[in-house]
Design a protein around this motif. Structure first.
Motif, PDB file in Angstrom:
ATOM      1  N   GLY A  45       2.594  -4.664   3.210  1.00 67.18           N
ATOM      2  CA  GLY A  45       3.073  -3.454   2.519  1.00 67.18           C
ATOM      3  C   GLY A  45       2.137  -3.437   1.308  1.00 67.18           C
ATOM      4  N   PHE A  46       2.118  -2.274   0.378  1.00 67.33           N
ATOM      5  CA  PHE A  46       1.332  -2.241  -0.792  1.00 67.33           C
ATOM      6  C   PHE A  46       2.275  -1.981  -2.031  1.00 67.33           C
ATOM      7  CE2 PHE A  46      -1.232  -1.388   2.737  1.00 67.33           C
ATOM      8  CZ  PHE A  46      -2.530  -2.018   2.352  1.00 67.33           C
ATOM      9  N   LEU A  47       2.022  -2.677  -3.059  1.00 69.01           N
ATOM     10  CA  LEU A  47       2.705  -2.522  -4.396  1.00 69.01           C
ATOM     11  C   LEU A  47       2.024  -1.706  -5.301  1.00 69.01           C
ATOM     12  CD1 LEU A  47       3.400  -6.297  -5.289  1.00 69.01           C
ATOM     13  CD2 LEU A  47       4.996  -4.768  -4.668  1.00 69.01           C
ATOM     14  N   THR A  62      -5.950  -1.711  -5.299  1.00 74.08           N
ATOM     15  CA  THR A  62      -4.763  -1.876  -4.477  1.00 74.08           C
ATOM     16  C   THR A  62      -4.230  -3.357  -4.703  1.00 74.08           C
ATOM     17  OG1 THR A  62      -6.128  -2.422  -2.524  1.00 74.08           O
ATOM     18  CG2 THR A  62      -5.565  -0.156  -2.659  1.00 74.08           C
ATOM     19  N   VAL A  63      -2.985  -3.550  -4.548  1.00 74.74           N
ATOM     20  CA  VAL A  63      -2.223  -4.671  -4.503  1.00 74.74           C
ATOM     21  C   VAL A  63      -1.387  -4.824  -3.160  1.00 74.74           C
ATOM     22  CG1 VAL A  63      -0.572  -6.398  -5.721  1.00 74.74           C
ATOM     23  CG2 VAL A  63      -2.268  -4.704  -6.929  1.00 74.74           C
ATOM     24  N   LEU A  86       7.698  -7.617  -0.124  1.00 75.51           N
ATOM     25  CA  LEU A  86       7.527  -6.639   0.872  1.00 75.51           C
ATOM     26  C   LEU A  86       8.847  -5.608   0.750  1.00 75.51           C
ATOM     27  CD1 LEU A  86       6.583  -7.966   4.267  1.00 75.51           C
ATOM     28  CD2 LEU A  86       5.515  -6.464   2.961  1.00 75.51           C
ATOM     29  N   GLU A  87       9.908  -5.974  -0.046  1.00 74.24           N
ATOM     30  CA  GLU A  87      10.950  -5.127   0.125  1.00 74.24           C
ATOM     31  C   GLU A  87      10.741  -4.042  -1.236  1.00 74.24           C
ATOM     32  OE1 GLU A  87      14.394  -7.329  -0.350  1.00 74.24           O
ATOM     33  OE2 GLU A  87      14.385  -8.197   1.428  1.00 74.24           O
ATOM     34  N   LEU A  88       9.831  -4.459  -1.998  1.00 70.45           N
ATOM     35  CA  LEU A  88       9.421  -3.636  -3.216  1.00 70.45           C
ATOM     36  C   LEU A  88       8.252  -2.355  -3.021  1.00 70.45           C
ATOM     37  CD1 LEU A  88       9.438  -6.271  -6.057  1.00 70.45           C
ATOM     38  CD2 LEU A  88      11.396  -4.535  -5.441  1.00 70.45           C
ATOM     39  N   CYS A  89       7.606  -2.829  -1.714  1.00 70.43           N
ATOM     40  CA  CYS A  89       6.375  -1.951  -1.498  1.00 70.43           C
ATOM     41  C   CYS A  89       6.662  -0.594  -1.323  1.00 70.43           C
ATOM     42  CB  CYS A  89       5.725  -2.759  -0.418  1.00 70.43           C
ATOM     43  SG  CYS A  89       4.899  -4.465  -0.609  1.00 70.43           S
ATOM     44  N   GLU A  90       5.501   0.068  -1.589  1.00 71.14           N
ATOM     45  CA  GLU A  90       5.678   1.701  -1.215  1.00 71.14           C
ATOM     46  C   GLU A  90       5.540   2.032   0.098  1.00 71.14           C
ATOM     47  OE1 GLU A  90       1.625   2.797  -3.090  1.00 71.14           O
ATOM     48  OE2 GLU A  90       2.427   2.436  -4.997  1.00 71.14           O
ATOM     49  N   ASP A  91       5.958   3.238   0.395  1.00 70.01           N
ATOM     50  CA  ASP A  91       5.526   3.988   1.602  1.00 70.01           C
ATOM     51  C   ASP A  91       6.047   3.089   2.941  1.00 70.01           C
ATOM     52  OD1 ASP A  91       4.767   6.109   0.372  1.00 70.01           O
ATOM     53  OD2 ASP A  91       2.880   4.941  -0.055  1.00 70.01           O
ATOM     54  N   VAL A  92       5.229   3.259   4.204  1.00 68.71           N
ATOM     55  CA  VAL A  92       5.365   2.630   5.383  1.00 68.71           C
ATOM     56  C   VAL A  92       4.878   1.265   5.517  1.00 68.71           C
ATOM     57  CG1 VAL A  92       5.270   3.005   7.905  1.00 68.71           C
ATOM     58  CG2 VAL A  92       5.584   5.115   6.568  1.00 68.71           C
ATOM     59  N   PRO A  93       5.599   0.215   5.876  1.00 67.89           N
ATOM     60  CA  PRO A  93       4.964  -0.872   5.945  1.00 67.89           C
ATOM     61  C   PRO A  93       3.640  -0.963   7.209  1.00 67.89           C
ATOM     62  CG  PRO A  93       7.178  -1.367   6.877  1.00 67.89           C
ATOM     63  CD  PRO A  93       6.953   0.161   6.082  1.00 67.89           C
TER      64      PRO A  93
END
Length: 160
Positions: free
Chosen positions: A31-33, A40-41, A81-88
């Protein structure tokens, strides 16, 4: 652990022949923070390991960019991963030796199922490499195929 320059070419895959040539297969969930194109992170769980990666903006031709990565504890990875943006992003990655290089072939799952992309890392932008028969159209530098964008605009939502 981090390297600071990533040089790679990216291609669509036109057949499943790479599977029988693969030397390994891994499950990846990421996922992406942050998905800003300038930085990108990413958080990635790879089998039983976890990593955090920062990538800078791509070069004009899309072949190179700054990249820093470090391993983190798998539990930290799951929490991030729970904090990530959008769709994993979920995918299976095959490592396929071709000549002097290793192609990483990603079979996307979930919201990106049906998309199969191969990448080859190079030591220099102009470095020669063998192209296997299962390699299709080059998509290097096309943002729609970046994982960060696939998390925002999954392949299944694309129109023909």
């Amino acid at each position: 652990m981090g390297k600071y320059q990533e040089i790679e070419r990216k291609f669509l895959v036109v057949s499943g022949d790479y599977v029988k040539q693969a030397t390994s297969k891994q499950q990846i969930r990421q996922g992406f923070l942050n998905t800003d194109p300038e930085r990108t992170v990413r958080v990635r769980i790879l089998d039983d390991s976890a990593f955090i990666t920062v990538k800078g903006a791509s070069s004009a031709d899309g072949t190179s960019r700054f990249e820093w990565e470090t391993e983190i504890h798998p539990e930290e990875g799951r929490k991030l991963l729970e904090l990530c943006e959008d769709v994993p992003i979920e995918k299976n990655r095959y490592k396929v030796p071709v000549g002097r290089h290793i192609f990483e072939v990603d079979e996307f799952l979930g919201a990106n199922a049906g998309l199969v992309v191969a990448e080859v890392e190079l030591g220099a932008v102009e470095e020669a490499y063998e192209q296997p028969d299962w390699l299709g159209e080059e998509v290097t530098g096309q943002p729609a195929y970046y994982n960060s964008q696939l998390s925002k605009h999954p392949f299944k939502s694309w129109t023909s």
